[in-house]
Design a protein around this motif. Structure first.
Motif, PDB file in Angstrom:
ATOM      1  N   LEU A  18      -6.031   0.854  -1.800  1.00  0.00           N
ATOM      2  CA  LEU A  18      -5.405  -0.390  -1.352  1.00  0.00           C
ATOM      3  C   LEU A  18      -4.819  -1.179  -2.514  1.00  0.00           C
ATOM      4  CD1 LEU A  18      -7.825  -1.713   1.412  1.00  0.00           C
ATOM      5  CD2 LEU A  18      -5.610  -0.596   1.693  1.00  0.00           C
ATOM      6  N   ALA A  19      -5.530  -1.250  -3.623  1.00  0.00           N
ATOM      7  CA  ALA A  19      -5.033  -1.997  -4.784  1.00  0.00           C
ATOM      8  C   ALA A  19      -3.738  -1.378  -5.292  1.00  0.00           C
ATOM      9  CB  ALA A  19      -6.083  -2.032  -5.889  1.00  0.00           C
ATOM     10  N   MET A  20      -3.649  -0.063  -5.283  1.00  0.00           N
ATOM     11  CA  MET A  20      -2.428   0.603  -5.733  1.00  0.00           C
ATOM     12  C   MET A  20      -1.307   0.429  -4.709  1.00  0.00           C
ATOM     13  SD  MET A  20      -3.722   4.047  -7.746  1.00  0.00           S
ATOM     14  CE  MET A  20      -3.852   4.966  -6.273  1.00  0.00           C
ATOM     15  N   GLU A  21      -1.646   0.512  -3.427  1.00  0.00           N
ATOM     16  CA  GLU A  21      -0.626   0.408  -2.380  1.00  0.00           C
ATOM     17  C   GLU A  21       0.020  -0.975  -2.347  1.00  0.00           C
ATOM     18  OE1 GLU A  21      -0.204   0.696   2.467  1.00  0.00           O
ATOM     19  OE2 GLU A  21      -1.970   1.550   1.512  1.00  0.00           O
ATOM     20  N   TYR A  22      -0.788  -2.016  -2.445  1.00  0.00           N
ATOM     21  CA  TYR A  22      -0.263  -3.372  -2.317  1.00  0.00           C
ATOM     22  C   TYR A  22       0.067  -4.018  -3.647  1.00  0.00           C
ATOM     23  CZ  TYR A  22      -1.400  -2.783   2.535  1.00  0.00           C
ATOM     24  OH  TYR A  22      -1.439  -2.308   3.810  1.00  0.00           O
ATOM     25  N   GLY A  23      -0.499  -3.532  -4.732  1.00  0.00           N
ATOM     26  CA  GLY A  23      -0.160  -4.024  -6.066  1.00  0.00           C
ATOM     27  C   GLY A  23      -0.082  -5.524  -6.149  1.00  0.00           C
ATOM     28  N   ASP A  71      -8.980  -5.453  -4.298  1.00  0.00           N
ATOM     29  CA  ASP A  71      -9.685  -5.034  -5.500  1.00  0.00           C
ATOM     30  C   ASP A  71     -11.145  -4.692  -5.234  1.00  0.00           C
ATOM     31  OD1 ASP A  71      -7.429  -5.368  -7.154  1.00  0.00           O
ATOM     32  OD2 ASP A  71      -7.825  -7.518  -7.283  1.00  0.00           O
ATOM     33  N   LYS A  72     -11.681  -5.162  -4.106  1.00  0.00           N
ATOM     34  CA  LYS A  72     -13.094  -4.941  -3.788  1.00  0.00           C
ATOM     35  C   LYS A  72     -13.283  -4.080  -2.553  1.00  0.00           C
ATOM     36  CE  LYS A  72     -14.316  -9.394  -5.774  1.00  0.00           C
ATOM     37  NZ  LYS A  72     -14.829 -10.738  -5.509  1.00  0.00           N
ATOM     38  N   VAL A 119      -0.321  -9.723   2.048  1.00  0.00           N
ATOM     39  CA  VAL A 119       0.354  -8.860   3.009  1.00  0.00           C
ATOM     40  C   VAL A 119      -0.387  -8.962   4.341  1.00  0.00           C
ATOM     41  CG1 VAL A 119       0.974  -6.490   3.610  1.00  0.00           C
ATOM     42  CG2 VAL A 119       1.148  -7.243   1.234  1.00  0.00           C
ATOM     43  N   VAL A 120       0.354  -9.212   5.413  1.00  0.00           N
ATOM     44  CA  VAL A 120      -0.215  -9.268   6.754  1.00  0.00           C
ATOM     45  C   VAL A 120      -0.041  -7.900   7.398  1.00  0.00           C
ATOM     46  CG1 VAL A 120      -0.081 -10.325   9.042  1.00  0.00           C
ATOM     47  CG2 VAL A 120       0.310 -11.715   6.997  1.00  0.00           C
ATOM     48  N   VAL A 121      -1.143  -7.348   7.897  1.00  0.00           N
ATOM     49  CA  VAL A 121      -1.133  -6.058   8.581  1.00  0.00           C
ATOM     50  C   VAL A 121      -1.659  -6.299   9.996  1.00  0.00           C
ATOM     51  CG1 VAL A 121      -2.079  -3.719   8.594  1.00  0.00           C
ATOM     52  CG2 VAL A 121      -1.521  -4.832   6.411  1.00  0.00           C
ATOM     53  N   ILE A 122      -0.892  -5.887  10.994  1.00  0.00           N
ATOM     54  CA  ILE A 122      -1.286  -6.057  12.391  1.00  0.00           C
ATOM     55  C   ILE A 122      -1.501  -4.686  13.008  1.00  0.00           C
ATOM     56  CG2 ILE A 122      -0.649  -6.962  14.653  1.00  0.00           C
ATOM     57  CD1 ILE A 122       1.079  -9.035  13.197  1.00  0.00           C
ATOM     58  N   ASP A 123      -2.716  -4.460  13.457  1.00  0.00           N
ATOM     59  CA  ASP A 123      -3.070  -3.176  14.079  1.00  0.00           C
ATOM     60  C   ASP A 123      -2.657  -1.989  13.213  1.00  0.00           C
ATOM     61  OD1 ASP A 123      -4.194  -4.535  16.238  1.00  0.00           O
ATOM     62  OD2 ASP A 123      -2.322  -4.505  17.370  1.00  0.00           O
ATOM     63  N   GLY A 124      -2.863  -2.118  11.906  1.00  0.00           N
ATOM     64  CA  GLY A 124      -2.605  -1.024  10.980  1.00  0.00           C
ATOM     65  C   GLY A 124      -1.179  -0.916  10.480  1.00  0.00           C
ATOM     66  N   LEU A 149      -5.392  -9.574   6.497  1.00  0.00           N
ATOM     67  CA  LEU A 149      -4.612 -10.170   5.422  1.00  0.00           C
ATOM     68  C   LEU A 149      -5.104  -9.567   4.122  1.00  0.00           C
ATOM     69  CD1 LEU A 149      -2.442 -12.197   4.583  1.00  0.00           C
ATOM     70  CD2 LEU A 149      -4.258 -13.907   4.347  1.00  0.00           C
ATOM     71  N   MET A 150      -4.236  -8.788   3.485  1.00  0.00           N
ATOM     72  CA  MET A 150      -4.561  -8.174   2.217  1.00  0.00           C
ATOM     73  C   MET A 150      -4.427  -9.240   1.132  1.00  0.00           C
ATOM     74  SD  MET A 150      -5.307  -5.258   3.245  1.00  0.00           S
ATOM     75  CE  MET A 150      -5.056  -4.265   4.684  1.00  0.00           C
TER      76      MET A 150
END
Length: 79
Positions: free
Chosen positions: A46-51, A39-40, A56-61, A6-7
């Motif tokens: 990642l911070a730029m990708e998800y803004g 952010d950490k 965001v839920v990511v399952i197995d990439g 979970l991002m």
């Protein structure tokens, strides 16, 4: 074992709510859940990708859902 990430962002109230909401579903299906603070994270991209699309839920990439998560859809994906 399926891997659910979970991002999140520390200042995101929805992130905490979604984490609490999906944790039982993930556990019930024997998957692992990890919270990734964009952010950490070791990857500054990642911070730029998800803004501000968090959480965001990511399952197995692979991105599964953002903002809101339907528990039934999540359970079906983890079966």
């Amino acid at each position: 074992m399926r891997r659910v990430e979970l991002m999140v962002r520390e200042s995101c109230g929805s992130c905490a709510r979604v984490a609490e909401q999906i944790a039982p579903v993930v556990a019930k299906h024997g998957a692992s859940l990890s919270l990734v603070d964009v952010d950490k994270a070791a990857d500054p991209e990642l911070a730029m990708e998800y803004g501000d699309r968090l959480p965001v839920v990511v399952i197995d990439g692979e991105e599964f859902a953002c903002w809101e998560v339907d528990n039934e859809d999540l359970a079906a994906e983890l079966r």
